[in-house]
Design a protein around this motif. Structure first.
Motif, PDB file in Angstrom:
ATOM      1  N   LYS A 124       0.837  -1.210   0.000  1.00 23.85           N
ATOM      2  CA  LYS A 124       0.000   0.000   0.000  1.00 23.85           C
ATOM      3  C   LYS A 124       0.869   1.256   0.000  1.00 23.85           C
ATOM      4  O   LYS A 124       0.604   2.216  -0.731  1.00 23.85           O
ATOM      5  N   ASN A 125       1.913   1.254   0.818  1.00 25.32           N
ATOM      6  CA  ASN A 125       2.818   2.407   0.863  1.00 25.32           C
ATOM      7  C   ASN A 125       3.478   2.654  -0.492  1.00 25.32           C
ATOM      8  O   ASN A 125       3.706   3.803  -0.888  1.00 25.32           O
ATOM      9  N   THR A 126       3.768   1.586  -1.193  1.00 26.47           N
ATOM     10  CA  THR A 126       4.474   1.707  -2.471  1.00 26.47           C
ATOM     11  C   THR A 126       3.597   2.313  -3.554  1.00 26.47           C
ATOM     12  O   THR A 126       4.078   3.080  -4.398  1.00 26.47           O
ATOM     13  N   PHE A 127       2.301   2.005  -3.545  1.00 28.55           N
ATOM     14  CA  PHE A 127       1.425   2.569  -4.576  1.00 28.55           C
ATOM     15  C   PHE A 127       1.398   4.098  -4.507  1.00 28.55           C
ATOM     16  O   PHE A 127       1.199   4.763  -5.527  1.00 28.55           O
ATOM     17  N   ALA A 128       1.630   4.631  -3.323  1.00 29.91           N
ATOM     18  CA  ALA A 128       1.678   6.090  -3.186  1.00 29.91           C
ATOM     19  C   ALA A 128       2.932   6.682  -3.829  1.00 29.91           C
ATOM     20  O   ALA A 128       3.007   7.895  -4.062  1.00 29.91           O
ATOM     21  N   LEU A 129       3.924   5.847  -4.133  1.00 31.52           N
ATOM     22  CA  LEU A 129       5.179   6.313  -4.729  1.00 31.52           C
ATOM     23  C   LEU A 129       5.199   6.186  -6.248  1.00 31.52           C
ATOM     24  O   LEU A 129       6.119   6.689  -6.896  1.00 31.52           O
ATOM     25  N   LEU A 130       4.204   5.503  -6.822  1.00 24.78           N
ATOM     26  CA  LEU A 130       4.188   5.269  -8.263  1.00 24.78           C
ATOM     27  C   LEU A 130       3.805   6.539  -9.026  1.00 24.78           C
ATOM     28  O   LEU A 130       3.110   7.415  -8.499  1.00 24.78           O
ATOM     29  N   PRO A 131       4.229   6.658 -10.274  1.00 26.81           N
ATOM     30  CA  PRO A 131       3.893   7.833 -11.089  1.00 26.81           C
ATOM     31  C   PRO A 131       2.379   7.999 -11.245  1.00 26.81           C
ATOM     32  O   PRO A 131       1.640   7.009 -11.306  1.00 26.81           O
ATOM     33  N   THR A 132       1.941   9.237 -11.333  1.00 23.13           N
ATOM     34  CA  THR A 132       0.504   9.530 -11.501  1.00 23.13           C
ATOM     35  C   THR A 132       0.143   9.744 -12.970  1.00 23.13           C
ATOM     36  O   THR A 132      -1.024   9.978 -13.293  1.00 23.13           O
ATOM     37  N   THR A 133       1.135   9.662 -13.851  1.00 31.40           N
ATOM     38  CA  THR A 133       0.873   9.702 -15.287  1.00 31.40           C
ATOM     39  C   THR A 133       1.748   8.665 -15.986  1.00 31.40           C
ATOM     40  O   THR A 133       2.853   8.367 -15.536  1.00 31.40           O
ATOM     41  N   ILE A 134       1.216   8.115 -17.073  1.00 32.82           N
ATOM     42  CA  ILE A 134       1.980   7.209 -17.939  1.00 32.82           C
ATOM     43  C   ILE A 134       1.724   7.627 -19.375  1.00 32.82           C
ATOM     44  O   ILE A 134       0.562   7.723 -19.799  1.00 32.82           O
ATOM     45  N   ALA A 135       2.769   7.905 -20.111  1.00 31.01           N
ATOM     46  CA  ALA A 135       2.668   8.311 -21.517  1.00 31.01           C
ATOM     47  C   ALA A 135       1.709   9.485 -21.693  1.00 31.01           C
ATOM     48  O   ALA A 135       0.933   9.544 -22.652  1.00 31.01           O
ATOM     49  N   GLY A 136       1.729  10.411 -20.745  1.00 29.12           N
ATOM     50  CA  GLY A 136       0.896  11.598 -20.818  1.00 29.12           C
ATOM     51  C   GLY A 136      -0.527  11.407 -20.341  1.00 29.12           C
ATOM     52  O   GLY A 136      -1.307  12.371 -20.301  1.00 29.12           O
ATOM     53  N   GLN A 137      -0.900  10.203 -19.959  1.00 26.86           N
ATOM     54  CA  GLN A 137      -2.251   9.919 -19.476  1.00 26.86           C
ATOM     55  C   GLN A 137      -2.268   9.921 -17.951  1.00 26.86           C
ATOM     56  O   GLN A 137      -1.384   9.325 -17.321  1.00 26.86           O
ATOM     57  N   LYS A 138      -3.260  10.530 -17.374  1.00 25.31           N
ATOM     58  CA  LYS A 138      -3.405  10.520 -15.924  1.00 25.31           C
ATOM     59  C   LYS A 138      -3.779   9.115 -15.454  1.00 25.31           C
ATOM     60  O   LYS A 138      -4.587   8.431 -16.078  1.00 25.31           O
ATOM     61  N   VAL A 139      -3.182   8.690 -14.343  1.00 28.32           N
ATOM     62  CA  VAL A 139      -3.459   7.377 -13.770  1.00 28.32           C
ATOM     63  C   VAL A 139      -4.133   7.547 -12.424  1.00 28.32           C
ATOM     64  O   VAL A 139      -3.595   8.201 -11.519  1.00 28.32           O
ATOM     65  N   ASN A 140      -5.321   6.995 -12.290  1.00 31.26           N
ATOM     66  CA  ASN A 140      -6.036   6.992 -11.014  1.00 31.26           C
ATOM     67  C   ASN A 140      -5.888   5.627 -10.368  1.00 31.26           C
ATOM     68  O   ASN A 140      -6.288   4.617 -10.960  1.00 31.26           O
ATOM     69  N   CYS A 141      -5.316   5.580  -9.185  1.00 35.73           N
ATOM     70  CA  CYS A 141      -5.095   4.315  -8.489  1.00 35.73           C
ATOM     71  C   CYS A 141      -6.084   4.206  -7.331  1.00 35.73           C
ATOM     72  O   CYS A 141      -6.054   5.007  -6.395  1.00 35.73           O
ATOM     73  N   ILE A 142      -6.975   3.244  -7.400  1.00 36.81           N
ATOM     74  CA  ILE A 142      -8.010   3.044  -6.377  1.00 36.81           C
ATOM     75  C   ILE A 142      -7.610   1.835  -5.545  1.00 36.81           C
ATOM     76  O   ILE A 142      -7.615   0.707  -6.026  1.00 36.81           O
ATOM     77  N   VAL A 143      -7.259   2.066  -4.280  1.00 37.40           N
ATOM     78  CA  VAL A 143      -6.713   1.009  -3.418  1.00 37.40           C
ATOM     79  C   VAL A 143      -7.746   0.606  -2.374  1.00 37.40           C
ATOM     80  O   VAL A 143      -8.237   1.447  -1.608  1.00 37.40           O
ATOM     81  N   LEU A 144      -8.063  -0.685  -2.319  1.00 36.47           N
ATOM     82  CA  LEU A 144      -8.986  -1.235  -1.327  1.00 36.47           C
ATOM     83  C   LEU A 144      -8.266  -2.261  -0.463  1.00 36.47           C
ATOM     84  O   LEU A 144      -7.358  -2.959  -0.932  1.00 36.47           O
ATOM     85  N   ASP A 145      -8.680  -2.357   0.794  1.00 35.36           N
ATOM     86  CA  ASP A 145      -8.121  -3.332   1.732  1.00 35.36           C
ATOM     87  C   ASP A 145      -9.037  -4.545   1.799  1.00 35.36           C
ATOM     88  O   ASP A 145     -10.212  -4.425   2.157  1.00 35.36           O
ATOM     89  N   ASP A 146      -8.496  -5.730   1.463  1.00 34.39           N
ATOM     90  CA  ASP A 146      -9.319  -6.941   1.532  1.00 34.39           C
ATOM     91  C   ASP A 146      -9.175  -7.680   2.859  1.00 34.39           C
ATOM     92  O   ASP A 146      -9.731  -8.771   3.037  1.00 34.39           O
ATOM     93  N   ALA A 147      -8.400  -7.106   3.793  1.00 31.79           N
ATOM     94  CA  ALA A 147      -8.274  -7.641   5.155  1.00 31.79           C
ATOM     95  C   ALA A 147      -7.785  -9.082   5.193  1.00 31.79           C
ATOM     96  O   ALA A 147      -8.114  -9.837   6.104  1.00 31.79           O
TER      97      ALA A 147
END
Length: 384
Positions: A46-69
Motif C-alpha cells: 500500500k505504501n508503495t502505490f503512493a510512490l508510483l507515477p501519476t501519469t503514464i505516456a501523458g495519461q493521468k493514472v487513477n489508483c483506487i486502493v482497497l483493503d481486503d483484510a
C-alpha cells in the motif's frame, strides 16, 4: 443557415468528445491485505502505490486502493466492485495466494487484465482461459523451492520436515518443495499444517521433533510464519531452519527475534540490494526503489513485498504506451490491448528481476530473480 450551424455544432461536439475520450484517465484497481494476518505484507505494498507515477505516456493514472483484510471473500467482492463500479482498466492484487487465485475467475469473466502480487505458480500456471488474463510479479514458489533444495544438498541435509500454512500458499509450497526434494534424494520425514491465525502449533512441533530432521522448512508468510520457528526453538530444536520468501520483511524479524538467528531463505534481490555485486543487472533498479521507499518510510523499512507493487507499476509503465496506440482507456479494446502488451514484455529490468514474458509464461523470471539470504544479527545477509 440554421441547419449549417447545427451541423457545425454537432461536429464540434463530437470532435470534442473524441478528443476527451482519447485522453481518458487510466483507472487502476488495487486490492491488497493492509489488515488481517497478511498485514505485514500488504502495508508496504500500500505504501508503495503512493510512490508510483501519476501519469503514464501523458495519461493521468487513477489508483483506487482497497483493503481486503487478508480475506478471500472480501478480495473477490473488492475485485467485482473495482470492475463494475469504478470501471478499472486493470486489477493489481492481491497480497496473498488464496485471494489472488479466487480473483482470477472474476477478471477472466470481465476480460480485465490482472497483475497478482502473490507467489504461487498456480496463479499463472497451467495457462488456460482464466490465466490468459493474469500476470504476476513475485517469484514462483517453484523457483524458490529449487534454491532451498540446492542449499540443502550443498549443506549435506539428508532429512527434512515441512510445516506450512493450511491454505493454497502452504499447499503450493509443499507440492513444489516435496517434488524437488525427492528428486534430490532428500527424505521428507514430516509434513504438518497450521492456520495463519493460530496461536499454538505445539502438536505439530512435537511430531516434527520426534522425527529428528536435519532441517525444517516453514511454508508460511509474514509474521504468522514466526510461530512454528519460535515453538521449535523453545522445544530445543538445533537443526537448520529454512523459511520461504514470504517472510522477507522487518516485521517478521521483529516478531521472530533471536529465534530466527541463522535462518536461511530465498528472496528477491531487492532485499539485499546494496550487497549485490555491481555486475548484477537488477542492482540499479532495486536500489532506486529502496531509496524512494526509505526516504518516505525510514531507513531499513523496505521489504520485498513493497517491491512486488513497485514492479507491477514498472510493468504498467512499460505496457501502457503500446496499448494506447490501439485503444482508449475505459474500453474493452484497451483492456485487451493492455493484456497483450503485458504478455509482450521483454527484457524489462525491475526491482526483483528481469521480466521476459511469453504466451506460456506470465511471469518470465529467471535465476536473476532470486538470491539466498541468511538472518545474521537480526539483519539480512546475502549468502555468496
Amino acid at each position: 443557415m440554421k441547419i449549417k450551424n447545427s451541423i457545425a455544432g454537432l461536429l464540434a461536439f463530437l470532435a470534442g468528445g473524441l478528443a476527451s475520450a482519447a485522453h481518458a484517465d487510466i483507472n487502476v484497481g488495487v486490492t491488497l491485505s493492509a489488515t488481517g494476518p497478511a498485514a505485514s505484507l500488504g502495508i508496504p505494498e500500500k505504501n508503495t502505490f503512493a510512490l508510483l507515477p501519476t501519469t503514464i505516456a501523458g495519461q493521468k493514472v487513477n489508483c483506487i486502493v482497497l483493503d481486503d483484510a487478508s480475506d478471500t471473500t472480501t478480495a473477490v467482492k473488492s475485485t467485482r466492485k473495482l470492475i463494475a463500479e469504478d470501471k478499472v482498466d486493470v486489477i493489481i492484487g492481491s497480497t496473498i495466494t488464496p485471494n489472488s487465485l479466487a480473483m482470477t475467475d472474476v477478471v477472466a469473466e470481465a476480460e480485465t487484465p490482472m497483475i497478482a502480487m502473490a507467489a504461487s505458480a498456480r496463479i499463472i500456471d497451467p495457462m488456460d482461459a482464466k490465466r490468459y488474463w493474469v500476470f504476476k510479479t513475485p517469484q514462483n514458489d517453484a523457483q524458490m523451492a529449487t534454491a532451498i533444495v540446492e542449499h540443502m544438498t550443498n549443506n549435506k541435509v539428508k532429512t527434512v520436515a515441512y510445516v506450512g500454512f493450511a491454505d493454497a500458499y502452504g499447499e503450493g509450497w509443499w507440492k513444489e518443495f516435496s517434488k524437488i526434494a525427492e528428486a534430490r534424494k532428500i527424505q521428507i520425514v514430516g509434513n504438518e499444517r497450521f492456520n495463519r491465525s493460530d496461536t499454538s502449533v505445539t502438536g505439530q512441533v512435537l511430531k516434527i521433533l520426534s522425527a529428528k530432521p536435519d532441517a525444517v522448512l516453514i511454508g508460511g508468510a509474514g509474521t504468522p510464519a514466526a510461530l512454528p520457528q519460535k515453538s521449535l526453538k523453545d522445544k530445543g530444536y538445533k537443526g537448520i531452519m529454512y523459511q520461504t520468501h514470504g517472510v522477507a520483511n522487518a516485521d517478521f524479524l521483529r516478531v521472530c527475534g533471536r529465534d530466527c538467528e541463522g535462518t536461511f531463505l530465498p528472496a528477491g534481490p531487492v532485499l539485499v540490494a546494496v550487497q549485490l555485486p555491481d555486475s548484477n543487472p537488477v542492482k540499479k533498479v532495486a536500489l532506486d526503489y529502496v531509496k524512494k521507499y526509505e526516504a518516505a518510510h525510514g531507513r531499513g523499512s523496505v521489504s520485498t513485498f513493497g517491491a512486488h507493487a513497485w514492479d507491477a507499476g514498472q510493468l504498467l509503465s512499460n505496457a501502457v504506451p503500446a496499448a494506447l496506440k490501439k485503444a482508449r482507456p475505459g474500453t474493452p479494446e484497451f483492456r485487451k490491448a493492455l493484456r497483450d502488451s503485458l504478455e509482450e514484455t521483454r527484457n524489462l529490468t525491475a526491482a526483483h528481476g528481469v521480466f521476459h514474458m511469453s504466451p506460456q509464461d506470465h511471469l518470465g523470471f529467471d535465476q536473476r530473480s532470486r538470491v539466498m539470504v541468511q538472518i545474521v544479527d537480526g539483519n539480512w545477509q546475502l549468502v555468496k
